[in-house]
Design an enzyme around this catalytic site. Structure first.
Site, PDB file in Angstrom:
ATOM      1  N   GLU A 123      -7.876   2.853   0.400  1.00  0.00           N
ATOM      2  CA  GLU A 123      -7.267   1.551   0.675  1.00  0.00           C
ATOM      3  C   GLU A 123      -8.182   0.828   1.659  1.00  0.00           C
ATOM      4  O   GLU A 123      -7.996   0.892   2.862  1.00  0.00           O
ATOM      5  CB  GLU A 123      -5.852   1.689   1.244  1.00  0.00           C
ATOM      6  CG  GLU A 123      -5.141   0.355   1.328  1.00  0.00           C
ATOM      7  CD  GLU A 123      -3.756   0.447   1.950  1.00  0.00           C
ATOM      8  OE1 GLU A 123      -2.976  -0.504   1.778  1.00  0.00           O
ATOM      9  OE2 GLU A 123      -3.450   1.455   2.604  1.00  0.00           O
ATOM     10  N   ALA A 134      -3.087  -3.901   8.662  1.00  0.00           N
ATOM     11  CA  ALA A 134      -3.485  -2.979   9.730  1.00  0.00           C
ATOM     12  C   ALA A 134      -4.830  -2.323   9.419  1.00  0.00           C
ATOM     13  O   ALA A 134      -4.987  -1.107   9.434  1.00  0.00           O
ATOM     14  CB  ALA A 134      -2.414  -1.919   9.932  1.00  0.00           C
ATOM     15  N   ASN A 213       3.612  -7.198   0.043  1.00  0.00           N
ATOM     16  CA  ASN A 213       2.991  -7.022   1.357  1.00  0.00           C
ATOM     17  C   ASN A 213       1.482  -7.219   1.258  1.00  0.00           C
ATOM     18  O   ASN A 213       0.826  -6.727   0.350  1.00  0.00           O
ATOM     19  CB  ASN A 213       3.308  -5.637   1.932  1.00  0.00           C
ATOM     20  CG  ASN A 213       4.793  -5.415   2.098  1.00  0.00           C
ATOM     21  OD1 ASN A 213       5.393  -4.563   1.468  1.00  0.00           O
ATOM     22  ND2 ASN A 213       5.408  -6.200   2.966  1.00  0.00           N
ATOM     23  N   ASP A 242      11.786   0.917   2.521  1.00  0.00           N
ATOM     24  CA  ASP A 242      12.234   1.436   3.813  1.00  0.00           C
ATOM     25  C   ASP A 242      13.169   0.486   4.556  1.00  0.00           C
ATOM     26  O   ASP A 242      13.597   0.778   5.675  1.00  0.00           O
ATOM     27  CB  ASP A 242      11.028   1.770   4.701  1.00  0.00           C
ATOM     28  CG  ASP A 242      10.170   0.555   5.024  1.00  0.00           C
ATOM     29  OD1 ASP A 242      10.411  -0.530   4.448  1.00  0.00           O
ATOM     30  OD2 ASP A 242       9.227   0.691   5.829  1.00  0.00           O
ATOM     31  N   GLY A 243      13.482  -0.669   3.960  1.00  0.00           N
ATOM     32  CA  GLY A 243      14.342  -1.638   4.627  1.00  0.00           C
ATOM     33  C   GLY A 243      13.612  -2.522   5.615  1.00  0.00           C
ATOM     34  O   GLY A 243      14.211  -3.449   6.170  1.00  0.00           O
ATOM     35  N   ASP A 268       3.452   4.743   1.908  1.00  0.00           N
ATOM     36  CA  ASP A 268       2.437   4.119   2.771  1.00  0.00           C
ATOM     37  C   ASP A 268       2.570   4.697   4.183  1.00  0.00           C
ATOM     38  O   ASP A 268       2.352   4.006   5.187  1.00  0.00           O
ATOM     39  CB  ASP A 268       2.572   2.596   2.776  1.00  0.00           C
ATOM     40  CG  ASP A 268       1.343   1.886   3.358  1.00  0.00           C
ATOM     41  OD1 ASP A 268       0.282   2.525   3.455  1.00  0.00           O
ATOM     42  OD2 ASP A 268       1.449   0.704   3.738  1.00  0.00           O
ATOM     43  N   ALA A 303       2.108  -1.612  10.447  1.00  0.00           N
ATOM     44  CA  ALA A 303       0.994  -0.682  10.259  1.00  0.00           C
ATOM     45  C   ALA A 303       1.450   0.520   9.449  1.00  0.00           C
ATOM     46  O   ALA A 303       1.732   1.593   9.991  1.00  0.00           O
ATOM     47  CB  ALA A 303       0.440  -0.240  11.617  1.00  0.00           C
ATOM     48  N   GLY A 304       1.546   0.331   8.142  1.00  0.00           N
ATOM     49  CA  GLY A 304       2.074   1.401   7.317  1.00  0.00           C
ATOM     50  C   GLY A 304       3.549   1.601   7.611  1.00  0.00           C
ATOM     51  O   GLY A 304       4.246   0.695   8.079  1.00  0.00           O
TER      52      GLY A 304
END
Length: 381
Positions: A123, A134, A213, A242-243, A268, A303-304
Site C-alpha cells: 500500500e 497516514a 476512504n 469498524d463504525g 486495515d 491511521a489504519g
C-alpha cells in the site's frame, strides 16, 4: 486432535446457504465428506460454524507491525488476528523507501512460503500526495513500472496486491504490468476522476482499496472514482466496517450497488489491533490510539484501524442487519477468490483446509480452528 472429528448441531454456513443442525467433519487438517461411525462429536447446538476469515489488507496487530517488525513480531501480529477468527492474512506494507520495502518483501516472502501469511500487499509508495492519509508524503513516488516490477520481484512470487493512484504518470502501464504478473492492481489513495478510474479498470485493476476512504467523495457533477468502482462488475470493493471509517449508510450503498459478491471486508489494522490504546508508529509516522481509534499525532488523519474481523462480522450481522450468508461472502469467500486461494480456503467444503470459526448466537467468537487444529478451543456449555 483425533483423526476424524464431527462438529455437530450448529447452524453451518455453506456456499449453498445455511444448514440448520449441520455437521462439519474434520479429518486431519481438512474438511471431509464423511466420518467413521465412532468419530468423536462436539455438540455445538445454538452456535454458528462459518469459514475462517480472510483478511487481504492488514498492517499488523498485537503491538507488532508487518512493515517494520521482526519475524517474531510478525508472527505475534498474525497470531493476534487468528485469535479473532482470521485464519488467513495478507501482510500489508505502508509507504517506505523502495530498497527498504524490497528487503522487507524478501523477509516476508519466506513466511508466505511457510504458510504463515498468504502473501504481501504494497500500500504505497505509488499513491497520490493529495490523498496520502497516514503515509509519509516525502516517500511517495509516481508508479513507474520499473519500480513496481522491482517490488514484485523482491517478493519472490508472494506479491498479492499493489495499491496505486492510477492517475499518476505510469499508473496505467503499472496496472497492465501487475495484471500480466497475476498481481492485484488496487485503486486507492487516489485523486482520480471518474473517467481516469474507468481507464484504470479497463487496463486491469480489480480492487478498490478501502472504498470511500482516501479518495474524492461522490459528487453529482463530478462522480469521481467511487461511482466508477461501484458500478463496474470487475471491481471488488474493500470496506472497513469498524463504525469509524464508514457511516452505515455508506456501507449499505456499497452492498446495494456492488452486491455481496463484490465486497471484501478488511481490517486495515495497525499495531494496536488486539492490543490497546497508546502510542505507536505506522511506518515512520507517530500514531496515537485513543478509545480504539488510531490517528496521526501530526494532522489527526485516521491511521489504519484497530479492527479485528470478528468485530466487523458482528457489526455487519447486527447493527448493519446484513444476512449472515452475505457477511460470510464478504469476509471469507470473496477475498479468498481474489487472492486465488479459494481452492483451499474461504468456504466449508470437503477437501479444503479445516479453517473455521465457531460463533455464539450473539456472533461472538467461541472457537477458532486453522488447518484442523484449534487456535481457540471451543468454550460451549
Amino acid at each position: 486432535m483425533a483423526v476424524s472429528t464431527v462438529l455437530a448441531g450448529a447452524r453451518v454456513v455453506l456456499p449453498t446457504g445455511i444448514v440448520e443442525n449441520g455437521r462439519v467433519i474434520v479429518d486431519g487438517g481438512r474438511i471431509a465428506g464423511a466420518a467413521p461411525a465412532d468419530a468423536p462429536a462436539l455438540d455445538l447446538t445454538g452456535h454458528w460454524v462459518v469459514p475462517g476469515f480472510v483478511d487481504m489488507h492488514n498492517h499488523g496487530g498485537g503491538g507488532a507491525s508487518f512493515t517494520s517488525g521482526t519475524v517474531e513480531d510478525i508472527l505475534t501480529g498474525v497470531h493476534t488476528h487468528r485469535l479473532h477468527g482470521t485464519t488467513t492474512v495478507v501482510a500489508s506494507f505502508v509507504t517506505g523507501e523502495l530498497d527498504f520495502l524490497s528487503a522487507r518483501a524478501g523477509l516476508l516472502s519466506e513466511l508466505a512460503e511457510q504458510g504463515e501469511i498468504a502473501g504481501i500487499h504494497f500500500e504505497g509508495p505509488f499513491i497520490s500526495p493529495c490523498r496520502k492519509g497516514a503515509h509519509d508524503e516525502t516517500l511517495l513516488r509516481d508508479p513507474d513500472p520499473a519500480d513496481v516490477r522491482k517490488l514484485i520481484d523482491a517478493a519472490r512470487g508472494q506479491a498479492r496486491m499493489v495499491t496505486l493512484a492510477t492517475e499518476l504518470p505510469g499508473g496505467i502501464d503499472s496496472v497492465r504490468l501487475l495484471a500480466e504478473h497475476g498481481v492485484i492492481a488496487a485503486i486507492g489513495h487516489t485523486d482520480a476522476t471518474y473517467e481516469q478510474t474507468v481507464e484504470a479498470i479497463d487496463a486491469g485493476a480489480t480492487v478498490a482499496t478501502h472504498l470511500y476512504n482516501a479518495m474524492p467523495g461522490l459528487g453529482h457533477r463530478a462522480p469521481g472514482p467511487i461511482a466508477a468502482l461501484l458500478e463496474d462488475e470487475r471491481i471488488t470493493v474493500e470496506l472497513i466496517n469498524d463504525g469509524t471509517h464508514l457511516h452505515p449508510a455508506s456501507l449499505e450503498l456499497a452492498f446495494h450497488h456492488a452486491g455481496p459478491r463484490r465486497v471484501a471486508f478488511i481490517t486495515d489494522a495497525m499495531d494496536a489491533a488486539g492490543f490497546g490504546d497508546g502510542h505507536y508508529s505506522l511506518g515512520p509516522l507517530a500514531v496515537e490510539v485513543k478509545d480504539g481509534v488510531a490517528r496521526l499525532v501530526e494532522g489527526g488523519s485516521i491511521a489504519g484501524s484497530t479492527l479485528t474481523l470478528d468485530r466487523a462480522f458482528k457489526r455487519a450481522a447486527t447493527i448493519d442487519g446484513l444476512p449472515v450468508e452475505a457477511v460470510v461472502q464478504a469476509i471469507s469467500a470473496n477475498p479468498a477468490r481474489l487472492l486465488g486461494i479459494d481452492d483451499r480456503v474461504g468456504s466449508l467444503e470437503p477437501g479444503k483446509d479445516a479453517d473455521l470459526v465457531v460463533l455464539d448466537e450473539n456472533f461472538d467468537v467461541k472457537g477458532v480452528m486453522r488447518k484442523g487444529t484449534w487456535v481457540v478451543e471451543p468454550q460451549v456449555a
